[in-house]
Design a protein around this motif. Sequence first.
Motif, PDB file in Angstrom:
ATOM      1  N   ASN A 136     -50.737  28.818  -3.295  1.00  0.00           N
ATOM      2  CA  ASN A 136     -49.836  27.686  -3.487  1.00  0.00           C
ATOM      3  C   ASN A 136     -50.489  26.346  -3.159  1.00  0.00           C
ATOM      4  O   ASN A 136     -50.104  25.316  -3.703  1.00  0.00           O
ATOM      5  CB  ASN A 136     -48.594  27.829  -2.594  1.00  0.00           C
ATOM      6  N   LEU A 137     -51.453  26.358  -2.267  1.00  0.00           N
ATOM      7  CA  LEU A 137     -52.072  25.107  -1.825  1.00  0.00           C
ATOM      8  C   LEU A 137     -53.298  24.697  -2.640  1.00  0.00           C
ATOM      9  O   LEU A 137     -53.803  23.591  -2.466  1.00  0.00           O
ATOM     10  CB  LEU A 137     -52.445  25.207  -0.348  1.00  0.00           C
ATOM     11  N   LEU A 138     -53.760  25.554  -3.528  1.00  0.00           N
ATOM     12  CA  LEU A 138     -54.980  25.241  -4.275  1.00  0.00           C
ATOM     13  C   LEU A 138     -54.860  24.000  -5.171  1.00  0.00           C
ATOM     14  O   LEU A 138     -55.829  23.243  -5.276  1.00  0.00           O
ATOM     15  CB  LEU A 138     -55.459  26.462  -5.057  1.00  0.00           C
ATOM     16  N   PRO A 139     -53.713  23.716  -5.804  1.00  0.00           N
ATOM     17  CA  PRO A 139     -53.634  22.454  -6.557  1.00  0.00           C
ATOM     18  C   PRO A 139     -53.803  21.226  -5.659  1.00  0.00           C
ATOM     19  O   PRO A 139     -54.430  20.247  -6.059  1.00  0.00           O
ATOM     20  CB  PRO A 139     -52.233  22.478  -7.175  1.00  0.00           C
ATOM     21  N   ARG A 140     -53.277  21.284  -4.448  1.00  0.00           N
ATOM     22  CA  ARG A 140     -53.457  20.167  -3.508  1.00  0.00           C
ATOM     23  C   ARG A 140     -54.919  20.048  -3.110  1.00  0.00           C
ATOM     24  O   ARG A 140     -55.433  18.949  -2.922  1.00  0.00           O
ATOM     25  CB  ARG A 140     -52.581  20.358  -2.276  1.00  0.00           C
ATOM     26  N   LEU A 141     -55.583  21.178  -2.984  1.00  0.00           N
ATOM     27  CA  LEU A 141     -57.010  21.173  -2.666  1.00  0.00           C
ATOM     28  C   LEU A 141     -57.800  20.570  -3.834  1.00  0.00           C
ATOM     29  O   LEU A 141     -58.695  19.753  -3.633  1.00  0.00           O
ATOM     30  CB  LEU A 141     -57.475  22.601  -2.379  1.00  0.00           C
ATOM     31  N   ALA A 142     -57.428  20.945  -5.066  1.00  0.00           N
ATOM     32  CA  ALA A 142     -58.099  20.423  -6.257  1.00  0.00           C
ATOM     33  C   ALA A 142     -57.940  18.911  -6.368  1.00  0.00           C
ATOM     34  O   ALA A 142     -58.867  18.204  -6.751  1.00  0.00           O
ATOM     35  CB  ALA A 142     -57.544  21.101  -7.511  1.00  0.00           C
ATOM     36  N   LEU A 143     -56.782  18.434  -6.034  1.00  0.00           N
ATOM     37  CA  LEU A 143     -56.502  17.007  -6.123  1.00  0.00           C
ATOM     38  C   LEU A 143     -56.952  16.276  -4.863  1.00  0.00           C
ATOM     39  O   LEU A 143     -57.111  15.065  -4.860  1.00  0.00           O
ATOM     40  CB  LEU A 143     -55.002  16.796  -6.337  1.00  0.00           C
ATOM     41  N   ASN A 144     -57.184  17.035  -3.806  1.00  0.00           N
ATOM     42  CA  ASN A 144     -57.521  16.495  -2.487  1.00  0.00           C
ATOM     43  C   ASN A 144     -56.430  15.525  -2.027  1.00  0.00           C
ATOM     44  O   ASN A 144     -56.699  14.428  -1.545  1.00  0.00           O
ATOM     45  CB  ASN A 144     -58.898  15.843  -2.466  1.00  0.00           C
ATOM     46  N   THR A 145     -55.192  15.956  -2.200  1.00  0.00           N
ATOM     47  CA  THR A 145     -54.018  15.180  -1.823  1.00  0.00           C
ATOM     48  C   THR A 145     -54.115  14.728  -0.375  1.00  0.00           C
ATOM     49  O   THR A 145     -54.409  15.519   0.517  1.00  0.00           O
ATOM     50  CB  THR A 145     -52.742  16.033  -2.002  1.00  0.00           C
ATOM     51  N   ASP A 146     -53.852  13.441  -0.154  1.00  0.00           N
ATOM     52  CA  ASP A 146     -53.893  12.860   1.193  1.00  0.00           C
ATOM     53  C   ASP A 146     -55.205  13.164   1.911  1.00  0.00           C
ATOM     54  O   ASP A 146     -55.239  13.333   3.119  1.00  0.00           O
ATOM     55  CB  ASP A 146     -52.720  13.363   2.044  1.00  0.00           C
ATOM     56  N   HIS A 147     -56.272  13.270   1.121  1.00  0.00           N
ATOM     57  CA  HIS A 147     -57.591  13.597   1.690  1.00  0.00           C
ATOM     58  C   HIS A 147     -57.500  14.867   2.538  1.00  0.00           C
ATOM     59  O   HIS A 147     -58.090  14.960   3.611  1.00  0.00           O
ATOM     60  CB  HIS A 147     -58.160  12.417   2.473  1.00  0.00           C
ATOM     61  N   LEU A 148     -56.746  15.823   2.015  1.00  0.00           N
ATOM     62  CA  LEU A 148     -56.487  17.102   2.676  1.00  0.00           C
ATOM     63  C   LEU A 148     -57.754  17.748   3.233  1.00  0.00           C
ATOM     64  O   LEU A 148     -57.761  18.231   4.356  1.00  0.00           O
ATOM     65  CB  LEU A 148     -55.809  18.051   1.672  1.00  0.00           C
ATOM     66  N   ILE A 149     -58.820  17.733   2.452  1.00  0.00           N
ATOM     67  CA  ILE A 149     -60.028  18.444   2.841  1.00  0.00           C
ATOM     68  C   ILE A 149     -60.631  17.870   4.116  1.00  0.00           C
ATOM     69  O   ILE A 149     -61.029  18.619   5.009  1.00  0.00           O
ATOM     70  CB  ILE A 149     -61.053  18.463   1.684  1.00  0.00           C
ATOM     71  N   GLN A 150     -60.674  16.564   4.224  1.00  0.00           N
ATOM     72  CA  GLN A 150     -61.277  15.973   5.411  1.00  0.00           C
ATOM     73  C   GLN A 150     -60.277  15.809   6.546  1.00  0.00           C
ATOM     74  O   GLN A 150     -60.549  16.202   7.670  1.00  0.00           O
ATOM     75  CB  GLN A 150     -61.913  14.621   5.093  1.00  0.00           C
ATOM     76  N   THR A 151     -59.110  15.242   6.277  1.00  0.00           N
ATOM     77  CA  THR A 151     -58.198  14.915   7.372  1.00  0.00           C
ATOM     78  C   THR A 151     -57.504  16.135   7.964  1.00  0.00           C
ATOM     79  O   THR A 151     -57.355  16.218   9.174  1.00  0.00           O
ATOM     80  CB  THR A 151     -57.129  13.893   6.932  1.00  0.00           C
ATOM     81  N   ILE A 155     -63.216  19.081   6.959  1.00  0.00           N
ATOM     82  CA  ILE A 155     -64.478  19.285   6.247  1.00  0.00           C
ATOM     83  C   ILE A 155     -64.997  17.916   5.814  1.00  0.00           C
ATOM     84  O   ILE A 155     -64.395  17.253   4.976  1.00  0.00           O
ATOM     85  CB  ILE A 155     -64.281  20.224   5.038  1.00  0.00           C
ATOM     86  N   SER A 156     -66.119  17.500   6.404  1.00  0.00           N
ATOM     87  CA  SER A 156     -66.605  16.147   6.146  1.00  0.00           C
ATOM     88  C   SER A 156     -67.828  16.098   5.230  1.00  0.00           C
ATOM     89  O   SER A 156     -68.131  15.048   4.679  1.00  0.00           O
ATOM     90  CB  SER A 156     -66.918  15.444   7.463  1.00  0.00           C
ATOM     91  N   ASP A 157     -68.527  17.198   5.056  1.00  0.00           N
ATOM     92  CA  ASP A 157     -69.712  17.216   4.194  1.00  0.00           C
ATOM     93  C   ASP A 157     -69.286  16.926   2.746  1.00  0.00           C
ATOM     94  O   ASP A 157     -68.515  17.683   2.163  1.00  0.00           O
ATOM     95  CB  ASP A 157     -70.401  18.577   4.293  1.00  0.00           C
ATOM     96  N   GLN A 158     -69.783  15.821   2.175  1.00  0.00           N
ATOM     97  CA  GLN A 158     -69.366  15.385   0.835  1.00  0.00           C
ATOM     98  C   GLN A 158     -69.676  16.424  -0.236  1.00  0.00           C
ATOM     99  O   GLN A 158     -68.881  16.652  -1.139  1.00  0.00           O
ATOM    100  CB  GLN A 158     -70.010  14.039   0.477  1.00  0.00           C
ATOM    101  N   ASN A 159     -70.825  17.075  -0.141  1.00  0.00           N
ATOM    102  CA  ASN A 159     -71.181  18.110  -1.121  1.00  0.00           C
ATOM    103  C   ASN A 159     -70.210  19.283  -1.050  1.00  0.00           C
ATOM    104  O   ASN A 159     -69.807  19.827  -2.081  1.00  0.00           O
ATOM    105  CB  ASN A 159     -72.618  18.586  -0.921  1.00  0.00           C
ATOM    106  N   HIS A 160     -69.837  19.664   0.152  1.00  0.00           N
ATOM    107  CA  HIS A 160     -68.894  20.771   0.323  1.00  0.00           C
ATOM    108  C   HIS A 160     -67.510  20.381  -0.187  1.00  0.00           C
ATOM    109  O   HIS A 160     -66.820  21.188  -0.821  1.00  0.00           O
ATOM    110  CB  HIS A 160     -68.830  21.207   1.779  1.00  0.00           C
ATOM    111  N   LYS A 161     -67.093  19.150   0.085  1.00  0.00           N
ATOM    112  CA  LYS A 161     -65.797  18.674  -0.416  1.00  0.00           C
ATOM    113  C   LYS A 161     -65.788  18.690  -1.946  1.00  0.00           C
ATOM    114  O   LYS A 161     -64.829  19.178  -2.547  1.00  0.00           O
ATOM    115  CB  LYS A 161     -65.488  17.257   0.099  1.00  0.00           C
TER     116      LYS A 161
END
Length: 172
Positions: A136-151, A155-161
Amino acid sequence: FCVIILASSLSDCTSVKDELGARIGSRNSYKVQGGLDAIAEIHKVLDDDQNGAVDSLESGDFIREDLSIDDEGQEDQRQLSLHNGDNSISVLDMQKNWLNSIVHNWTTADVELWLTDVVGLPQYLPIFRKHKIDGNLLPRLALNTDHLIQTQLGISDQNHKNKLILKAMDLV
């Protein structure tokens, strides 16, 4: 629900609302709604001319540029999966496809396998487990909603993001 606002007619509103209600319990409705909202935002990104529909030219550009698919056969296959023989894709089409997809129903264990085997970032398994990342959360991950990946995931590594966003976008 945002889905109701985005539907093209009252009957579409009712069918999506009924379908949504039948598929989720109250515990997971926020996750599903967040995914559907992200799908609507992805549609906006794909709809270059902002006419409310993603045509084959717009999705072709996305496939070549954003998903980095160069092979014509792969591009044609991805186009078919996106368009299902139709010339344009509405927000409602994308949301219905998402609700009917296998990935939407992935468990946290399924996402962990994807993270390890497809994305190749097993070092983030503990973070994904802690946050109970499921399909269910993968679309938010794809869009990086609210900078989900970092905040939220830290996850701060730009290549990994970038890798997470591209691989999640490919699923959506």
